[in-house]
Design an enzyme around this catalytic site. Structure first.
Site, PDB file in Angstrom:
ATOM      1  N   CYS A  98      36.075 -11.336 111.129  1.00 49.32           N
ATOM      2  CA  CYS A  98      35.370 -13.039 111.018  1.00 49.32           C
ATOM      3  C   CYS A  98      36.119 -12.954 109.061  1.00 49.32           C
ATOM      4  CB  CYS A  98      33.954 -13.136 111.038  1.00 49.32           C
ATOM      5  SG  CYS A  98      33.907 -14.876 108.895  1.00 49.32           S
ATOM      6  N   VAL A  99      37.826 -13.298 109.256  1.00 50.82           N
ATOM      7  CA  VAL A  99      38.059 -13.415 108.046  1.00 50.82           C
ATOM      8  C   VAL A  99      38.903 -15.065 108.363  1.00 50.82           C
ATOM      9  CG1 VAL A  99      40.215 -13.273 109.267  1.00 50.82           C
ATOM     10  CG2 VAL A  99      40.006 -12.446 106.692  1.00 50.82           C
TER      11      VAL A  99
END
Length: 209
Positions: A98-99
């Site tokens: 998750c970025v």
């Protein structure tokens, strides 16, 4: 490890050429601590080795990551996964990363190199506020020493060169010459003994946690 499902037939020839061009440029002039593993038969199966950055709990590790391109790439971002097990706030149990770069901040012109550099930066500066691994995020914020110890332990168990099948990303070569092959067996025996000893130590540590 190759992808189970390929989107290569769904990508435009122009996109395929652009991806291959970028991968070949990264192979010729790799970013520091990153080595791409090109699958010429399927450009949608992009894998790379990332050296754990110095000064982090991941410093002794080499991490294999995978990017999966959708049929709408580059208009939509790829999905990114750690194939190497890692204890990190922004990495889910299935390895998904998750970025923001792969979500709200995505732009079609960012490219593969930018994504891999962003993942490497995530090892240096995790973002616990958007944690996929809530345990890791909470531990980082409230008990950093415990978080660091846990992340380092996972790195030492799962992210050693033998686990990735190659040497460090900054040192790995495409051509494993006779000298490399000659010493591979001896190196593996030494690494196995070291890992066995390390695992025993880590089991003792886990009992105390």
């Amino acid at each position: 490890m190759s992808s189970q499902y390929s989107n290569v037939e769904n990508l435009s020839p122009q996109t395929i050429r652009q991806v291959m061009r970028e991968l070949q440029e990264m192979e010729t002039t790799p970013p520091e601590g990153i080595k791409v593993l090109i699958n010429e038969s399927d450009v949608t199966d992009i894998q790379a080795l990332i050296d754990g950055p110095a000064g982090t709990p991941y410093a002794v590790g080499i991490f294999r990551v995978k990017l999966t391109l959708s049929k709408d790439f580059p208009q939509t971002p790829p999905k990114a996964y750690f194939l190497t097990k890692i204890f990190h706030p922004n990495v889910a149990g299935n390895g998904e990363i998750c970025v923001n770069t792969l979500k709200k901040d995505w732009k079609p012109d960012l490219g593969i190199k930018h994504i891999l550099l962003t993942i490497k930066c995530l090892l240096i500066v995790p973002n616990p506020e958007s944690a996929l691994n809530e345990e890791a995020g909470k531990m980082l914020l409230e008990r950093y020493d415990d978080y660091s110890q846990r992340a380092r332990m996972m790195t030492e168990i799962h992210a050693q060169p033998a686990k990735c099948g190659v040497g460090a990303a900054s040192d790995a070569k495409d051509d494993d010459g006779p000298s490399t092959k000659k010493h591979a067996g001896l190196d593996k025996k030494l690494q196995d003994k070291k890992k066995e000893k390390l695992l025993k130590e880590k089991k003792r540590m886990l009992k105390r946690l």
